[in-house]
Design a protein around this motif. Sequence first.
Motif, PDB file in Angstrom:
ATOM      1  N   UNK A 154       0.833  -1.178   0.193  1.00  0.00           N
ATOM      2  CA  UNK A 154       0.033  -0.096  -0.175  1.00  0.00           C
ATOM      3  C   UNK A 154       0.882   1.231   0.097  1.00  0.00           C
ATOM      4  N   UNK A 155       1.810   1.325   0.854  1.00  0.00           N
ATOM      5  CA  UNK A 155       2.712   2.565   0.866  1.00  0.00           C
ATOM      6  C   UNK A 155       3.608   2.619  -0.244  1.00  0.00           C
ATOM      7  N   UNK A 156       4.093   1.277  -0.801  1.00  0.00           N
ATOM      8  CA  UNK A 156       4.769   1.562  -1.910  1.00  0.00           C
ATOM      9  C   UNK A 156       4.212   1.960  -3.222  1.00  0.00           C
ATOM     10  N   UNK A 157       2.793   1.786  -3.429  1.00  0.00           N
ATOM     11  CA  UNK A 157       2.263   2.154  -4.355  1.00  0.00           C
ATOM     12  C   UNK A 157       2.130   3.898  -4.154  1.00  0.00           C
ATOM     13  N   UNK A 158       2.188   4.562  -3.119  1.00  0.00           N
ATOM     14  CA  UNK A 158       2.446   6.121  -3.237  1.00  0.00           C
ATOM     15  C   UNK A 158       3.649   6.569  -3.621  1.00  0.00           C
ATOM     16  N   UNK A 159       4.723   5.860  -3.289  1.00  0.00           N
ATOM     17  CA  UNK A 159       6.034   5.966  -3.411  1.00  0.00           C
ATOM     18  C   UNK A 159       6.274   5.896  -5.019  1.00  0.00           C
ATOM     19  N   UNK A 160       5.456   4.794  -5.781  1.00  0.00           N
ATOM     20  CA  UNK A 160       5.506   4.701  -7.036  1.00  0.00           C
ATOM     21  C   UNK A 160       4.834   6.006  -7.722  1.00  0.00           C
ATOM     22  N   UNK A 161       3.849   6.262  -7.409  1.00  0.00           N
ATOM     23  CA  UNK A 161       3.078   7.481  -7.861  1.00  0.00           C
ATOM     24  C   UNK A 161       3.675   8.671  -7.687  1.00  0.00           C
TER      25      UNK A 161
END
Length: 275
Positions: free
Chosen positions: A67-74
């Motif tokens: 979940x948190x990594x998705x924000x990093x990628x975005x």
Amino acid sequence: FIVDAELSNGIGHFFPGHENVLKYGINGLIQKAEEKRKIFYDSTQENTKKRIFLQSVIIVCNAVKSFIQRFSNLAKDLAENELNPKRQEELLEISEICHNISENPPKSFKEALQLIYFTHLISGLEDGGFAINIGRLDQYLYPYYLKDINQGKISNEEVQFLIELFFIKLTTLWNYLLSKGIVASEGPPIAENLTIGGVDREGNDATNELSYIFLDAYTNLKTVQPTFSVRIHKETPEDILFKVGDSIKSGTSIAIFNLRLLLICLVNLGFTLED
């Protein structure tokens, strides 16, 4: 009432355990769960239940990482298409922070505050957002604040700005259940309580520089959330009492708790003073 709350909005009334998340990081929590699972190796009914629970903890923590990594990628994707150099730098910093805290304990005030926000958000998504408390942030975040201030990595003005952004985000979180929570139940999430002041486990006054900054941020914005509490006792500094009074005069809604009476009641119920 209890049944209705369970079905429509979750019971809430808990703390997500920010201290453990900050101390160990997500990977550290997974490791602790995996080590515990090895203890309950035999196939008794009780140990089987414990292994299943710990496996669920591991599954959830891995989901949190994703979940948190998705924000990093975005944030990284947005940075690649950003024409404003200043905003691009901000997005890349956001991406790096989210990448770090998706697995590891935070290393700075920014990372610690961001991880607390994610922990709070994910708890709300799971439980409905009702009465999930922020807790004693002036205590949890103080080591990160002190380290960054002493190393000249952050200023008090920037810390207050970040806290104000945090308060705004907490106020907007009632939108994450618009599809069911508000329609089916009493209304938007409430009582994301934050507490400052009080004492430490040795009974010493716990008021610190962050206590003042949190109070200033809340006084400045007067947001709907978090709900704001102050613990007072005989050693509470007089100047913060006056600041609390001025804040209430300006229109804030602050709950003031007499810690001496609270401690007496809790000890009479069987809790230790350290608890």
